[in-house]
Design an enzyme around this catalytic site. Sequence first.
Site, PDB file in Angstrom:
ATOM      1  N   GLU A 145       0.859  -1.196   0.000  1.00 56.69           N
ATOM      2  CA  GLU A 145       0.000   0.000   0.000  1.00 56.69           C
ATOM      3  C   GLU A 145       0.889   1.237   0.000  1.00 56.69           C
ATOM      4  O   GLU A 145       1.855   1.318   0.748  1.00 56.69           O
ATOM      5  CB  GLU A 145      -0.905  -0.048   1.243  1.00 56.69           C
ATOM      6  CG  GLU A 145      -1.561   1.250   1.644  1.00 56.69           C
ATOM      7  CD  GLU A 145      -2.502   1.842   0.590  1.00 56.69           C
ATOM      8  OE1 GLU A 145      -3.298   1.089  -0.011  1.00 56.69           O
ATOM      9  OE2 GLU A 145      -2.420   3.076   0.358  1.00 56.69           O
ATOM     10  N   GLN A 146       0.499   2.216  -0.827  1.00 64.59           N
ATOM     11  CA  GLN A 146       1.325   3.421  -0.927  1.00 64.59           C
ATOM     12  C   GLN A 146       1.272   4.305   0.323  1.00 64.59           C
ATOM     13  O   GLN A 146       2.258   4.968   0.663  1.00 64.59           O
ATOM     14  CB  GLN A 146       0.908   4.246  -2.145  1.00 64.59           C
ATOM     15  CG  GLN A 146      -0.500   4.815  -2.068  1.00 64.59           C
ATOM     16  CD  GLN A 146      -0.900   5.602  -3.311  1.00 64.59           C
ATOM     17  OE1 GLN A 146      -0.135   5.691  -4.261  1.00 64.59           O
ATOM     18  NE2 GLN A 146      -2.085   6.177  -3.303  1.00 64.59           N
ATOM     19  N   ARG A 169     -16.940   4.223   7.103  1.00 63.99           N
ATOM     20  CA  ARG A 169     -15.882   3.608   6.288  1.00 63.99           C
ATOM     21  C   ARG A 169     -14.657   3.213   7.113  1.00 63.99           C
ATOM     22  O   ARG A 169     -14.049   2.169   6.870  1.00 63.99           O
ATOM     23  CB  ARG A 169     -15.438   4.583   5.198  1.00 63.99           C
ATOM     24  CG  ARG A 169     -16.354   4.580   4.011  1.00 63.99           C
ATOM     25  CD  ARG A 169     -15.886   5.585   2.982  1.00 63.99           C
ATOM     26  NE  ARG A 169     -16.772   5.548   1.857  1.00 63.99           N
ATOM     27  CZ  ARG A 169     -16.508   4.926   0.696  1.00 63.99           C
ATOM     28  NH1 ARG A 169     -15.356   4.342   0.499  1.00 63.99           N
ATOM     29  NH2 ARG A 169     -17.396   4.908  -0.266  1.00 63.99           N
ATOM     30  N   TYR A 224     -28.158   8.120   5.819  1.00 60.07           N
ATOM     31  CA  TYR A 224     -28.402   6.943   6.666  1.00 60.07           C
ATOM     32  C   TYR A 224     -27.487   6.994   7.890  1.00 60.07           C
ATOM     33  O   TYR A 224     -26.489   7.711   7.900  1.00 60.07           O
ATOM     34  CB  TYR A 224     -28.186   5.637   5.876  1.00 60.07           C
ATOM     35  CG  TYR A 224     -26.890   5.547   5.081  1.00 60.07           C
ATOM     36  CD1 TYR A 224     -25.693   5.152   5.674  1.00 60.07           C
ATOM     37  CD2 TYR A 224     -26.869   5.843   3.715  1.00 60.07           C
ATOM     38  CE1 TYR A 224     -24.517   5.056   4.933  1.00 60.07           C
ATOM     39  CE2 TYR A 224     -25.704   5.757   2.969  1.00 60.07           C
ATOM     40  CZ  TYR A 224     -24.529   5.358   3.591  1.00 60.07           C
ATOM     41  OH  TYR A 224     -23.357   5.278   2.857  1.00 60.07           O
ATOM     42  N   ASP A 258     -12.076  -1.082  -8.034  1.00 56.40           N
ATOM     43  CA  ASP A 258     -12.139   0.112  -8.885  1.00 56.40           C
ATOM     44  C   ASP A 258     -11.059   0.114  -9.962  1.00 56.40           C
ATOM     45  O   ASP A 258     -11.206   0.798 -10.971  1.00 56.40           O
ATOM     46  CB  ASP A 258     -12.014   1.387  -8.035  1.00 56.40           C
ATOM     47  CG  ASP A 258     -13.334   1.801  -7.409  1.00 56.40           C
ATOM     48  OD1 ASP A 258     -14.308   1.031  -7.498  1.00 56.40           O
ATOM     49  OD2 ASP A 258     -13.395   2.907  -6.827  1.00 56.40           O
TER      50      ASP A 258
HETATM   51  C1  FAD Z   1     -19.719   9.184  -2.831  1.00 55.53           C
HETATM   52  C2  FAD Z   1     -19.422   7.706  -2.911  1.00 55.53           C
HETATM   53  C3  FAD Z   1     -20.253   6.809  -2.253  1.00 55.53           C
HETATM   54  C4  FAD Z   1     -20.014   5.426  -2.369  1.00 55.53           C
HETATM   55  N1  FAD Z   1     -20.839   4.558  -1.703  1.00 55.53           N
HETATM   56  C5  FAD Z   1     -20.650   3.215  -1.827  1.00 55.53           C
HETATM   57  C6  FAD Z   1     -21.503   2.301  -1.131  1.00 55.53           C
HETATM   58  O1  FAD Z   1     -22.411   2.697  -0.398  1.00 55.53           O
HETATM   59  N2  FAD Z   1     -21.258   0.949  -1.298  1.00 55.53           N
HETATM   60  C7  FAD Z   1     -20.248   0.487  -2.080  1.00 55.53           C
HETATM   61  O2  FAD Z   1     -20.089  -0.744  -2.201  1.00 55.53           O
HETATM   62  N3  FAD Z   1     -19.421   1.329  -2.731  1.00 55.53           N
HETATM   63  C8  FAD Z   1     -19.588   2.684  -2.622  1.00 55.53           C
HETATM   64  N4  FAD Z   1     -18.734   3.550  -3.252  1.00 55.53           N
HETATM   65  C9  FAD Z   1     -17.639   2.993  -4.074  1.00 55.53           C
HETATM   66  C10 FAD Z   1     -16.478   2.522  -3.222  1.00 55.53           C
HETATM   67  O3  FAD Z   1     -16.039   3.559  -2.369  1.00 55.53           O
HETATM   68  C11 FAD Z   1     -15.320   2.066  -4.104  1.00 55.53           C
HETATM   69  O4  FAD Z   1     -15.806   1.293  -5.168  1.00 55.53           O
HETATM   70  C12 FAD Z   1     -14.350   1.213  -3.289  1.00 55.53           C
HETATM   71  O5  FAD Z   1     -13.836   1.954  -2.229  1.00 55.53           O
HETATM   72  C13 FAD Z   1     -13.224   0.699  -4.191  1.00 55.53           C
HETATM   73  O6  FAD Z   1     -12.343  -0.051  -3.414  1.00 55.53           O
HETATM   74  P1  FAD Z   1     -10.935  -0.477  -4.004  1.00 55.53           P
HETATM   75  O7  FAD Z   1     -10.272  -1.224  -2.901  1.00 55.53           O
HETATM   76  O8  FAD Z   1     -11.096  -1.116  -5.322  1.00 55.53           O
HETATM   77  O9  FAD Z   1     -10.184   0.903  -4.317  1.00 55.53           O
HETATM   78  P2  FAD Z   1      -9.736   2.079  -3.349  1.00 55.53           P
HETATM   79  O10 FAD Z   1     -10.660   2.214  -2.191  1.00 55.53           O
HETATM   80  O11 FAD Z   1      -9.540   3.267  -4.216  1.00 55.53           O
HETATM   81  O12 FAD Z   1      -8.345   1.596  -2.760  1.00 55.53           O
HETATM   82  C14 FAD Z   1      -7.177   1.607  -3.533  1.00 55.53           C
HETATM   83  C15 FAD Z   1      -5.983   1.535  -2.594  1.00 55.53           C
HETATM   84  O13 FAD Z   1      -4.809   1.421  -3.401  1.00 55.53           O
HETATM   85  C16 FAD Z   1      -3.831   2.326  -2.947  1.00 55.53           C
HETATM   86  N5  FAD Z   1      -2.960   2.639  -4.077  1.00 55.53           N
HETATM   87  C17 FAD Z   1      -3.252   3.397  -5.170  1.00 55.53           C
HETATM   88  N6  FAD Z   1      -2.223   3.436  -6.018  1.00 55.53           N
HETATM   89  C18 FAD Z   1      -1.246   2.673  -5.467  1.00 55.53           C
HETATM   90  C19 FAD Z   1       0.074   2.309  -5.884  1.00 55.53           C
HETATM   91  N7  FAD Z   1       0.584   2.752  -7.050  1.00 55.53           N
HETATM   92  N8  FAD Z   1       0.807   1.508  -5.071  1.00 55.53           N
HETATM   93  C20 FAD Z   1       0.297   1.038  -3.892  1.00 55.53           C
HETATM   94  N9  FAD Z   1      -0.929   1.365  -3.451  1.00 55.53           N
HETATM   95  C21 FAD Z   1      -1.705   2.159  -4.233  1.00 55.53           C
HETATM   96  C22 FAD Z   1      -4.627   3.517  -2.427  1.00 55.53           C
HETATM   97  O14 FAD Z   1      -3.868   4.295  -1.510  1.00 55.53           O
HETATM   98  C23 FAD Z   1      -5.809   2.818  -1.763  1.00 55.53           C
HETATM   99  O15 FAD Z   1      -5.531   2.453  -0.430  1.00 55.53           O
HETATM  100  C24 FAD Z   1     -18.935   4.943  -3.140  1.00 55.53           C
HETATM  101  C25 FAD Z   1     -18.087   5.843  -3.781  1.00 55.53           C
HETATM  102  C26 FAD Z   1     -18.314   7.213  -3.668  1.00 55.53           C
HETATM  103  C27 FAD Z   1     -17.388   8.162  -4.374  1.00 55.53           C
END
Ligand code: FAD
Length: 393
Positions: A30-31, A104, A210, A288
């Site tokens: 993790e960065q 969160r 909520y 994502d």
């Molecule tokens: C307003 C809003 C409301 C939302 N509500 C919901 C909800 O109610 N329910 C739901 O399921 N989803 C919801 N989402 C979507 C959800 O937040 C994301 O889809 C989810 O957090 C994605 O998780 P992830 O682990 O894929 O990515 P991220 O949470 O983006 O995590 C990526 C991680 O990778 C790290 N990283 C990035 N680049 C590097 C690198 N080069 N080297 C090492 N580490 C790196 C980052 O620091 C981070 O810790 C919402 C989003 C928004 C914007």
Amino acid sequence: MRTIVIGAGIGGLAAALTLRRSGLDVQVFEQATELREVGAGIQLSPNASRILNRLGLEEPMRRMGVRPHSAVVRRWDDGRELTRQPLADACERNFGAPYYNFHRADLLDLLSAAVPKGMLHLDHRCVGLTQHRDRVEVQFHNGATADADVVIGADGIHSTVRKSIMGPESPRFSGHVAYRGLVPADRIAHLGMELAVAAWWGPGHHFVHYYVGAGARYHNWVAVTPGEWRVESWTARGEVADALKEFEGWHPRVREIIGAVETTNRWALYDRDPLPRWTVGRVTLMGDAAHPMLPYMAQGAVQSIEDAAVLAKCLERADAHDVDAALSRYEQTRKPRASRCQEGSRRNGIMNHLADGEEQRKRDAHLASSTTAPLPQNAWLYGHDVEAEFEQK
Ligand SMILES: Cc1cc2nc3c(=O)[nH]c(=O)nc-3n(C[C@H](O)[C@H](O)[C@H](O)COP(=O)(O)OP(=O)(O)OC[C@H]3O[C@@H](n4cnc5c(N)ncnc54)[C@H](O)[C@@H]3O)c2cc1C
């Protein structure tokens, strides 16, 4: 089988847990120098909570999560109820797992607490990857390198892993901006709000709120407005006055909830079209990084947890020398469903924001009709057990 996960967000941490349970060697990089989440809420539907329950997280989830009894959609100006979907008991009864609302930070904490200490490496930003015939080398900003049989990019919408296997490409700005706020629940106790997820739909805007936090201590809200502001950052401040201006003429309750915070964050909303593929050689994507979506189905994090579950099932049976079949099975299983959520979320962004008029009246009538009772309509999503489906094939 040695695996590396890049990114310790909700998706990356869930993958660490599922891969470890499947007996694989896992290292997460993790960065950030510490794990942090924004002060905001997140909804977790049964298709994800059942996976986390099976990882042994049932007790902390029950402790930290709020179980809303319903989801309600209201009209923006007079607050008229357009539809109501039972959640808490109905989800457990119909789908065998709860619907939760979390702060969160609580969700990230309970996931990271389950990851063994030596498995997580903070302050390691991935800057590049080199694929060899029999392994992948990952390079980090601090000069360190690490090797694995499979590398999983869980590094979010601006994924470096994705760029290194697919080439550069920018996400699509939706033209929507989300203001977010967290209110101590006792500050707005006089509104007598039920333990529900409430969404208010109106012209060009919508508002969702909520309870979150153990004991429903906070009230979380998200206000989506049109806008050209394009910064994605958990820490970007928004002005409460600007958010209130966007909701001029809306029901007094909406305005009172917005006005109950001292500070608000502002977040530009991006997504991408579904990718043609997620995997190149020994490197694949999840969460994502693979399928960023607008938050209008509350499925972004949920789908990343489904990815984690399926990926582990595919890799636990694979041979480290030949990962192609396992990664292609992962992608074939997950891509159609995650793409459906990407596309559905975009569609909801249009439906939730209809201006008053004929289309809006048709939408509302459709919502109110008994044949579209929302819980059965969501069975494809909430009722789907990705792990059971996998075992049956
Ligand atoms: C307003 C809003 C409301 C939302 N509500 C919901 C909800 O109610 N329910 C739901 O399921 N989803 C919801 N989402 C979507 C959800 O937040 C994301 O889809 C989810 O957090 C994605 O998780 P992830 O682990 O894929 O990515 P991220 O949470 O983006 O995590 C990526 C991680 O990778 C790290 N990283 C990035 N680049 C590097 C690198 N080069 N080297 C090492 N580490 C790196 C980052 O620091 C981070 O810790 C919402 C989003 C928004 C914007």
